[in-house]
Motif scaffolding. Structure first.
Motif, mmCIF file in Angstrom:
data_model
loop_
_atom_site.group_PDB
_atom_site.id
_atom_site.type_symbol
_atom_site.label_atom_id
_atom_site.label_comp_id
_atom_site.label_asym_id
_atom_site.label_seq_id
_atom_site.Cartn_x
_atom_site.Cartn_y
_atom_site.Cartn_z
ATOM 1 N N GLY A 40 0.796 -1.055 0.087
ATOM 2 C CA GLY A 40 0.023 -0.011 0.055
ATOM 3 C C GLY A 40 0.614 1.274 0.090
ATOM 4 N N PHE A 41 0.247 2.170 -0.722
ATOM 5 C CA PHE A 41 1.042 3.612 -0.865
ATOM 6 C C PHE A 41 0.277 4.619 -0.281
ATOM 7 C CE2 PHE A 41 4.350 6.332 -2.858
ATOM 8 C CZ PHE A 41 5.440 6.281 -2.017
ATOM 9 N N GLY A 42 -0.604 4.703 0.799
ATOM 10 C CA GLY A 42 -1.521 5.703 1.248
ATOM 11 C C GLY A 42 -0.657 6.374 2.255
ATOM 12 N N PRO A 43 -1.034 7.358 3.137
ATOM 13 C CA PRO A 43 -0.388 8.214 3.829
ATOM 14 C C PRO A 43 0.632 7.612 4.867
ATOM 15 C CG PRO A 43 -2.790 8.711 4.073
ATOM 16 C CD PRO A 43 -2.567 7.697 3.143
ATOM 17 N N SER A 44 0.335 6.262 5.541
ATOM 18 C CA SER A 44 1.276 5.653 6.385
ATOM 19 C C SER A 44 2.676 5.188 5.706
ATOM 20 C CB SER A 44 0.642 4.373 6.857
ATOM 21 O OG SER A 44 -0.707 4.686 7.500
ATOM 22 N N LEU A 46 3.515 6.467 2.814
ATOM 23 C CA LEU A 46 4.173 7.436 2.325
ATOM 24 C C LEU A 46 5.048 8.139 3.242
ATOM 25 C CD1 LEU A 46 1.603 9.748 0.136
ATOM 26 C CD2 LEU A 46 3.892 9.083 -0.452
ATOM 27 N N ALA A 47 4.683 8.117 4.549
ATOM 28 C CA ALA A 47 5.541 8.894 5.472
ATOM 29 C C ALA A 47 6.631 7.818 5.821
ATOM 30 C CB ALA A 47 4.569 8.861 6.761
ATOM 31 N N LEU A 48 6.434 6.553 5.534
ATOM 32 C CA LEU A 48 7.658 5.609 5.786
ATOM 33 C C LEU A 48 8.671 5.795 4.480
ATOM 34 C CD1 LEU A 48 8.669 3.165 7.496
ATOM 35 C CD2 LEU A 48 7.646 1.797 5.742
ATOM 36 N N TYR A 132 -1.677 17.185 -2.000
ATOM 37 C CA TYR A 132 -0.716 17.238 -0.999
ATOM 38 C C TYR A 132 0.103 15.633 -1.153
ATOM 39 C CZ TYR A 132 2.268 16.521 3.352
ATOM 40 O OH TYR A 132 3.283 16.123 3.906
ATOM 41 N N LEU A 133 -0.761 14.775 -0.829
ATOM 42 C CA LEU A 133 -0.114 13.255 -0.948
ATOM 43 C C LEU A 133 0.374 13.005 -2.418
ATOM 44 C CD1 LEU A 133 -2.871 11.378 1.112
ATOM 45 C CD2 LEU A 133 -0.613 12.250 1.962
ATOM 46 N N SER A 443 6.600 6.369 11.471
ATOM 47 C CA SER A 443 7.430 5.906 10.481
ATOM 48 C C SER A 443 8.907 5.981 10.931
ATOM 49 C CB SER A 443 7.308 6.893 9.197
ATOM 50 O OG SER A 443 7.378 8.450 9.630
ATOM 51 N N GLN A 444 9.291 7.002 11.653
ATOM 52 C CA GLN A 444 10.788 6.807 12.175
ATOM 53 C C GLN A 444 11.133 5.501 12.972
ATOM 54 O OE1 GLN A 444 12.674 10.229 13.840
ATOM 55 N NE2 GLN A 444 14.456 9.235 14.154
ATOM 56 N N GLN A 445 9.975 5.370 13.971
ATOM 57 C CA GLN A 445 10.178 4.047 14.816
ATOM 58 C C GLN A 445 10.348 2.755 13.877
ATOM 59 O OE1 GLN A 445 7.003 5.036 17.187
ATOM 60 N NE2 GLN A 445 8.123 4.155 18.845
ATOM 61 N N ILE A 446 9.501 2.681 12.883
ATOM 62 C CA ILE A 446 9.434 1.207 12.029
ATOM 63 C C ILE A 446 10.741 1.505 11.350
ATOM 64 C CG2 ILE A 446 8.741 0.279 10.206
ATOM 65 C CD1 ILE A 446 5.688 1.255 10.816
ATOM 66 N N PHE A 447 11.178 2.541 10.681
ATOM 67 C CA PHE A 447 12.308 2.543 9.892
ATOM 68 C C PHE A 447 13.586 2.256 10.619
ATOM 69 C CE2 PHE A 447 15.767 4.229 7.138
ATOM 70 C CZ PHE A 447 15.624 3.370 6.178
ATOM 71 N N ASP A 448 13.729 3.062 11.778
ATOM 72 C CA ASP A 448 14.917 2.705 12.914
ATOM 73 C C ASP A 448 14.933 1.271 13.379
ATOM 74 O OD1 ASP A 448 15.723 5.030 12.720
ATOM 75 O OD2 ASP A 448 14.991 5.832 14.719
ATOM 76 N N ASP A 449 13.967 0.639 13.448
ATOM 77 C CA ASP A 449 13.725 -0.854 13.913
ATOM 78 C C ASP A 449 14.263 -1.776 12.811
ATOM 79 O OD1 ASP A 449 12.911 -2.621 16.102
ATOM 80 O OD2 ASP A 449 11.928 -3.390 14.678
ATOM 81 N N ILE A 450 13.881 -1.335 11.587
ATOM 82 C CA ILE A 450 14.236 -2.146 10.423
ATOM 83 C C ILE A 450 15.752 -2.218 10.118
ATOM 84 C CG2 ILE A 450 14.125 -2.261 7.934
ATOM 85 C CD1 ILE A 450 11.173 -1.738 8.331
#
Ligand code: NAP
Length: 709
Positions: A40-44, A46-48, A132-133, A443-450
């Motif tokens: 999916g490429f919705g707001p969540s 996209l933020a990631l 905007y999105l 998004s930062q939390q997920i990416f940092d964890d990855i």
């Protein structure tokens, strides 16, 4: 069934999946998985994507979206409908105000910043937010595949792995219908909700019943005559129900709307600033840390901050319409209290709606011309897609997913890949889980964890064989790549602005091998007035180093070959940062001298030279943290050793005399008669700038010496 990655399940046409997809493409083989695939490429997501680019652009990410572009609840893009949050709660501002993807940057890029300030609103329209999105998504075209529907996600063991350390993602290309198989170390599922339509055989099977998620364009297509006399039903008491009811009353003057609400009447969303504090990052963390009973209690208490509740301004607008109808003596809105729409039957062109009384009164049946379900959404993993993965995912006693604070679903220990969910764990994260407020942080939390879980020191930055450029031209020796960058350090710096306009500057750069990460850093400087300066402020950048290159004539070789061109070039991708301190700039200036003239006793800048301070006022320094290096050395690798020697000699052939004449002409100097002009111009003659380097300097006026450097 769990699959070993070697034995890939069949792809399109029954062939093994690895064959069905192009073998050389990244992520199509378990040995070369993506770091992250987003569903999916919705707001969540996209933020990631923004977080991934800003925090570590070297990671390989791919997002798969079934629609042809970013579509954020298109069925509810009703004219005038506004967001329920401030524009400052965009995809990134709360994490990084300097990001180029803020809502304010979007307004600026669209030329509407002053106008937006002038209208004095805090909550943009949903139409503008969708724009905007789309604008943000346009910057991420290189990491997203649209019209690509994920049809299965299954755990697999990568080559040599004892655990299920990869996820096998099967997607269907909506245009060709083909299935493709991809592999990733991590999958982040942000596929959105499923319209709640009631149990099979009750409401959901009646195709003419429209859910609010598809209100546009389905409703106006089904009821094109706006003056028709109609009895229409709307089910629900949330924001969607209120907006749709107002829309129908405004656009269908002869329609009567039956609004079926589960409670006494419509209620206002509680968004007073005290309860709104639940969306602060800290408080959301506190909610997560609470024990299950406390979380359940708070969720119930806070339900009316989001569900089954309507913005107070929208309630006012709706009530005004009903009051105006009263004045005209023609009421059009009928609110059915304590009503539960239990079943709908299609009968000819009409719908028969069975309504239960929630207070125990008699059930009743009503006839309607049309019905809209504004009944909200469910958030569950689709068993058709996640069926193989589900048995490995841990759940609590009530069947809810157990997740870490970083949104990673807790799993059986055999499964070591990362499966993250955005918007599927409200019991753990609270009401904010499905909303926009927390996206920048999450998004930062997920990416940092990855990032933290990816194998350390993996050669992510060197291009892999099989990609472009072809593997046999890819130089893998870091020292050889760096020597091209150092010797041929007049590089091409390439940036793109938000409207995809590409800016390019040619500058000499210093290679700093011992700074930054595995691949080192580059430093350089630009004229302060260069428009590209702004694009190097905390932004990704691409730099090309051009090494030697030359035409290779078949005449030179023993083998019978076609002419070709040999060359060495290096592509760098990295993240740029600006600086303007004197010490840092001196490091650039000194580095350039030392790199060009390494011999002891060569020219060196005097730190107290006053002209340096004047120069500093006109330039800006920048450094690039290198994330990816690709050395493309096309050097007749396919020839035997004898011919390679001949090709190398040809590239190194001393063409200095011709080059001297060429340079003299470029400088508008009079050619000397003893050297042939390779351009063969009418005044062909020799060159006055030949000879040793010191002789070359002699033609340059003393006072201009620093411009030569
Ligand atoms: P919602 O808030 O979940 O409301 C749906 C309501 O329908 C619930 O109260 C539900 O009651 C009721 N319902 C469900 N089945 C029913 C049935 N068979 N008969 C009678 N009532 C039934 O859904 P929503 O209004 O679509 O809102 C979803 C999210 O989208 C919210 O976050 C909302 O803020 C957002 N939204 C935003 C905008 C905007 O930004 N302008 C516009 C629309 C929506 P029970 O729960 O008791 O079953």
């Amino acid at each position: 069934m769990l699959t070993k990655a070697g034995a890939v399940p069949p792809g399109a046409n029954g062939r093994p999946a690895a064959e069905a997809a192009p073998a050389a493409r990244r992520g199509t083989h378990p040995a070369d998985p993506y770091d992250l695939i987003g569903v999916g490429f919705g707001p969540s997501n996209l933020a990631l994507a923004i977080a991934a680019e800003e925090l570590d652009p070297g990671r390989s990410c791919l997002f798969l979206e079934r629609n042809p572009g970013v579509r954020w609840h298109p069925g509810m893009l009703l004219e005038g409908a506004r967001m329920q949050i401030s524009y400052l709660k965009d995809l990134v501002s709360l994490r990084n105000l300097a990001s180029p993807y803020t809502f304010l940057s979007y307004l600026k890029a669209k030329g509407r910043l002053e106008k937006f300030i002038n209208i004095g609103v805090n909550r943009p329209t949903r139409l503008e937010y969708q724009d905007y999105l789309s604008w943000v998504a346009d910057h991420f075209g290189h990491v997203v595949r649209y019209e690509s529907e994920v049809v299965a996600v299954a755990p697999v063991a990568g080559p040599g792995s004892e655990t299920l350390d990869l996820l096998h993602v099967r997607m269907r290309d909506a245009r060709s219908g083909e299935l493709h198989d991809l592999y990733a170390r991590n999958v982040v599922h942000a596929g959105g909700g499923t319209p709640r339509r009631g149990a099979p055989g009750r409401i959901c099977d009646v195709s003419s019943v429209i859910h609010s998620g598809g209100f546009l364009p389905a409703f106006p297509e089904r009821f094109p005559d706006h003056d028709a006399v109609l009895d229409l039903g709307v089910v629900g008491d949330g924001q969607s129900a209120a907006e749709i009811t107002a829309h129908i009353l405004n656009h269908y003057p002869n329609a009567r709307v039956h609004l079926f609400v589960p409670g006494y009447a419509l209620r206002a969303t509680d968004n007073n600033p005290f309860v709104n504090e639940q969306f602060y990052q800290h408080n959301a963390g506190e909610f997560y840390a609470g024990e299950a009973r406390r979380r359940a209690m708070l969720r119930t208490e806070l339900r009316n901050t989001n569900y089954g509740a309507v913005e107070v301004s929208c309630l006012g607008e709706l009530y005004d319409i009903t009051y105006a109808d009263e004045i005209r003596g023609a009421p059009r809105l009928v609110v059915h209290r304590a009503s539960d729409v239990a079943r709908v039957v299609e009968d000819g062109g009409q719908l028969s709606v069975e309504v239960r009384d929630r207070t125990g009164g008699p059930d009743r049946t009503m006839a309607c011309d049309g019905l809209v379900l504004a009944t909200g959404y469910t958030r569950e993993l689709n068993p058709a897609v996640f069926g193989e993965l589900s048995p490995l995912l841990r759940r609590d006693d009530s069947g809810e997913l157990l997740v870490s604070a970083d949104c990673r679903v807790r799993t059986d220990e055999r499964f070591t890949a990362g499966f993250y969910v955005q918007g599927y764990a409200e019991p753990a994260f609270g009401i904010g889980d499905t909303l926009l407020s927390l996206l920048p942080f999450r998004s930062q939390q997920i990416f940092d964890d990855i990032r933290g879980r990816l194998p350390a020191g993996r050669p992510a930055a060197l291009a892999e064989p099989g990609l472009y450029p072809p593997g046999h031209y890819v130089e893998k020796d870091l020292d050889r790549i760096r020597s091209v960058m150092e010797r041929f350090n007049f590089a091409t710096v390439i940036s793109a602005d938000r409207d995809a306009r590409v800016l390019v500057t040619h500058v000499p750069l210093v290679v700093e091998r011992d700074r930054g990460g595995e691949h080192g850093m580059l430093i350089g400087h630009l004229d302060r007035s260069n428009p590209q300066v702004e694009l190097l402020r905390d932004r990704p950048v691409t730099i090309v180093f051009h090494g030697p290159n030359s035409y290779l004539s078949p005449e030179v070789l023993k083998a019978d070959k076609l002419p070709t061109w040999n060359s060495m070039s290096v592509h760098v991708r990295g993240h740029a940062r600006l600086f303007s301190g004197r010490d840092e700039l001196m490091r650039v200036f000194n580095g350039l001298c030392e790199q060009a003239e390494p011999e002891p006793g060569s020219y060196r800048l005097r730190p107290d030279d006053e002209r340096i301070d004047q120069l500093i006022g006109h330039v800006v320094g920048f450094e690039v943290d290198i994330h990816e290096l690709t050395g493309r050395f096309k050097l007749s690798q396919e020839l035997d050793e004898t011919d390679r020697e001949l090709a190398a000699a040809d590239m190194a052939r001393d063409t200095s005399a011709e080059r001297q004449t060429f340079i003299a002409r470029a400088f508008n100097l009079t050619p000397r008669s003893d050297v042939r002009d390779p351009l063969g111009g009418p005044d062909a003659g020799g060159c006055p700038v030949g000879g040793a380097r010191a002789g070359g300097r002699a033609v340059v006026a003393e006072g201009e010496r620093e411009t030569v450097r």
